[in-house]
Write a protein that holds these residues in place. Structure first.
Motif, PDB file in Angstrom:
ATOM      1  N   THR A 136       0.777  -1.265   0.102  1.00 29.97           N
ATOM      2  CA  THR A 136      -0.101  -0.117  -0.039  1.00 29.97           C
ATOM      3  C   THR A 136       0.964   1.208  -0.021  1.00 29.97           C
ATOM      4  O   THR A 136       1.789   1.608   1.075  1.00 29.97           O
ATOM      5  N   PRO A 138       2.043   5.123   0.772  1.00 29.39           N
ATOM      6  CA  PRO A 138       1.668   6.039   1.854  1.00 29.39           C
ATOM      7  C   PRO A 138       1.097   7.224   1.022  1.00 29.39           C
ATOM      8  O   PRO A 138       1.316   7.543  -0.107  1.00 29.39           O
ATOM      9  N   LYS A 139       0.468   7.957   1.776  1.00 28.23           N
ATOM     10  CA  LYS A 139      -0.256   9.140   1.563  1.00 28.23           C
ATOM     11  C   LYS A 139       0.959  10.006   0.761  1.00 28.23           C
ATOM     12  O   LYS A 139       0.392  10.810  -0.228  1.00 28.23           O
ATOM     13  N   GLU A 140       2.078  10.121   1.390  1.00 25.17           N
ATOM     14  CA  GLU A 140       2.828  10.975   0.826  1.00 25.17           C
ATOM     15  C   GLU A 140       3.142  10.776  -0.365  1.00 25.17           C
ATOM     16  O   GLU A 140       3.567  11.698  -1.343  1.00 25.17           O
ATOM     17  N   ILE A 142       1.517   9.054  -2.700  1.00 24.91           N
ATOM     18  CA  ILE A 142       0.420   9.483  -3.648  1.00 24.91           C
ATOM     19  C   ILE A 142       0.395  10.688  -4.008  1.00 24.91           C
ATOM     20  O   ILE A 142      -0.107  11.324  -5.100  1.00 24.91           O
ATOM     21  N   LYS A 143       0.708  11.735  -2.780  1.00 25.64           N
ATOM     22  CA  LYS A 143       0.772  13.063  -3.399  1.00 25.64           C
ATOM     23  C   LYS A 143       1.618  13.446  -4.294  1.00 25.64           C
ATOM     24  O   LYS A 143       1.706  14.460  -5.359  1.00 25.64           O
ATOM     25  N   ALA A 149      -2.335   6.528  -6.717  1.00 20.75           N
ATOM     26  CA  ALA A 149      -3.629   6.427  -6.194  1.00 20.75           C
ATOM     27  C   ALA A 149      -4.543   5.010  -6.310  1.00 20.75           C
ATOM     28  O   ALA A 149      -5.317   4.848  -5.255  1.00 20.75           O
ATOM     29  N   ALA A 152      -4.115   2.886  -3.630  1.00 20.51           N
ATOM     30  CA  ALA A 152      -4.380   3.241  -2.306  1.00 20.51           C
ATOM     31  C   ALA A 152      -5.074   2.220  -1.302  1.00 20.51           C
ATOM     32  O   ALA A 152      -4.791   2.361   0.020  1.00 20.51           O
TER      33      ALA A 152
END
Length: 224
Positions: A136, A138-140, A142-143, A149, A152
């Motif tokens: 998965t 990390p959000k960082e 995906i930014k 994404a 996600a």
């Protein structure tokens, strides 16, 4: 529980297995005197050792082992250490992972390691293990890379998954460190600093190490 690993530090561009690997995560550390061996395995011998693994859930092809410096081929070497047999020792300066066998010997594997600025050292232990684990982003990440994404909620295990066929998750004091030792299908990465901390072994080497390594095994990452 879903298997995850934080992989950061990726640049822009195509979202590929290699780009994921460039942003993986790891660290650990301590003792161990580097071993050496004057014997050199031939390419023909290495091709047998690193042959295809058709019986895996996702059949693993043979890597182009000619792209790996022969000094990184798996072998048993002289290795003096105060650590107990079974201990894993990561030597990022020399791109090696050792499994202490005792009696002055160790199994040595060639590895890729963290690049400059992402090196970590210390003691840890294998908190859990995963076969063809879910990854998965990390959000960082995906930014920075919106194309990630789509994973996600987790990228299923498989040949394109950054964690590969086997993963050892490293823990300290009951907490996941976000660092792993994972299986790589990229022979050109061995002997280089390409990750954000995670340590990668060729799939055939990682499966060999994984099968010998129970949960709670001590892992030491030496300072680079």
């Amino acid at each position: 529980m879903r298997d995850e690993v934080a992989m950061s530090g990726l640049g822009s561009g195509t979202l590929s297995r290699r780009s994921f690997l460039l942003g993986s995560a790891l660290g650990l550390g301590a003792l161990g005197l580097a071993g050496c061996s004057s014997d050199v395995m031939s390419l023909a011998e290495a091709q047998k050792l690193y042959g295809p693994m058709p019986n895996e859930k996702f059949p693993i092809p043979a890597p182009d082992i000619s792209k790996v410096n022969p000094k990184y081929y798996r072998r048993t070497v002289a290795y003096e250490s105060n650590e107990a047999p079974g201990t894993i020792i990561v030597d990022p300066s020399n791109y090696y992972v050792y499994r202490v066998e005792g009696e002055g010997k160790a199994t040595r594997y060639g590895a890729n390691v963290g690049r400059a600025g992402f090196l970590w050292s210390g003691d840890a232990y294998v908190g859990r293990k995963g076969e063809w684990a879910v990854w998965t982003p990390p959000k960082e990440m995906i930014k920075r890379q919106p194309e990630a994404a789509k994973w996600a909620n987790g990228m299923p295990g498989g040949l394109e998954n950054p964690l590969g066929a086997r993963t050892l998750y490293l823990y300290q004091n009951g907490q996941y460190t976000l660092y792993t030792i994972y299986a790589s299908s990229d022979p050109e990465s061995i002997g280089t600093g390409v990750t954000s901390g995670c340590v990668g072994l060729l799939s055939q080497d990682m499966i060999d190490l994984y099968e010998k390594t129970p949960v709670k095994t001590k892992v030491v990452v030496m300072p680079a």
